[in-house]
Design a protein around this motif. Structure first.
Motif, short mmCIF file in Angstrom:
data_model
loop_
_atom_site.label_atom_id
_atom_site.label_comp_id
_atom_site.label_asym_id
_atom_site.label_seq_id
_atom_site.Cartn_x
_atom_site.Cartn_y
_atom_site.Cartn_z
N ARG A 143 0.86 -1.31 0.11
CA ARG A 143 0.10 0.03 0.02
C ARG A 143 1.10 1.34 -0.04
NH1 ARG A 143 -5.42 1.51 3.30
NH2 ARG A 143 -5.49 3.47 2.84
N ARG A 147 0.81 4.12 -2.89
CA ARG A 147 0.28 5.49 -2.56
C ARG A 147 1.41 6.40 -2.66
NH1 ARG A 147 -0.53 9.45 1.74
NH2 ARG A 147 -2.60 10.13 1.77
N ASP A 163 -7.45 6.75 -1.54
CA ASP A 163 -7.21 6.45 0.02
C ASP A 163 -8.48 5.57 0.33
OD1 ASP A 163 -4.60 7.42 0.40
OD2 ASP A 163 -5.35 9.36 0.84
N TRP A 166 -8.55 2.28 -1.23
CA TRP A 166 -7.58 1.40 -0.77
C TRP A 166 -8.06 0.76 0.66
CZ3 TRP A 166 -2.91 -1.05 -2.03
CH2 TRP A 166 -2.54 -1.03 -3.38
#
Length: 242
Positions: A143, A147, A163, A166
């Protein structure tokens, strides 16, 4: 767990009215995402309040917000359950990711700064295959890498949307670690991260976006979605876990 163990993110969209309510929201959401609170399980609210060292009122503030975001299902305050995972939601999350993340990557290739490239490179150094053998550490590193790419798009609306996406999709990755797909070797998947990074750093936005589409289509999330879609409707997940 003490306050240091809580995952606190600045982009959380909360309307809880007290600091303890916000803490309850964050901690319960962390437990739902990680699977500590199992899909479909009933919340033992007074036990949770004791664990979090707060009264029932701020805990219920957090519960109300989580229910509004579909993390929890609440008939009454006495009957609150963790939202189930299902093939339909998994498919929708995958489809939206396929729409948003390639575009964010394309933008990042044209807008990334030197400092952002350094963050991407450091995140890439922490990557591990997202399989059962590596577990939570791999999911967190995975992640963080993705990101670091989409934040460099400098599109704040897109960043907030990804965001939130996810957050929901990570829940299915944790589920996926317990399914047959969670034990598959993922060397190609790992290598694609480095290739995406190279294309972004070199400014090849369209090529990076195309590779991200391929990467998502063959990701653990996609494998989990297919597994869930192929399950007999009445079969519980624990019967197919390895």
């Amino acid at each position: 767990m003490g306050a240091k163990g809580w995952i606190i993110r600045q982009n959380d969209s909360m309307d809880v009215t007290s600091s303890k309510g916000a803490l309850a929201y964050r901690e319960l959401r962390r437990r739902i995402i990680s699977g500590e609170l199992a899909p479909g399980s009933r919340l033992s609210q007074y036990e949770l309040a004791d664990e979090l060292q707060m009264s029932i009122t701020p805990l219920r503030e957090g519960i109300r917000q989580l229910a509004s975001e579909d993390w929890l299902k609440m008939d009454t305050y006495r009957d609150v359950r963790v939202a189930s995972v299902d093939a339909g939601e998994a498919r929708e999350l995958l489809e939206v990711r396929l729409l948003l993340e390639p575009e964010a990557t394309r933008l990042a290739a044209g807008r990334r700064t030197g400092a952002e490239v350094s963050v991407m490179e450091k995140a890439a150094e922490q990557l591990l295959p997202v399989t059962r053998s590596w577990g939570e550490e791999a999911i967190s590193a995975h992640r963080a890498f993705h990101r670091s790419i989409y934040v460099a798009s400098h599109n704040h609306v897109l960043i907030r949307m990804l965001d939130g996406l996810w957050d929901k999709a990570d829940r299915y990755r944790y589920v996926g670690l317990q399914l047959p797909a969670g034990n598959e070797p993922r060397g190609l998947d790992l290598q694609q991260h480095y290739d995406i990074l190279r294309l972004v750093v070199e400014g090849h936005g369209e090529e990076a976006a195309d590779l991200v589409r391929t990467h998502i289509a063959h990701s653990l999330g996609a494998a989990v979605t297919q597994t869930l879609e192929n399950l007999p409707q009445a079969q519980p997940l624990d019967e197919v876990s390895a």
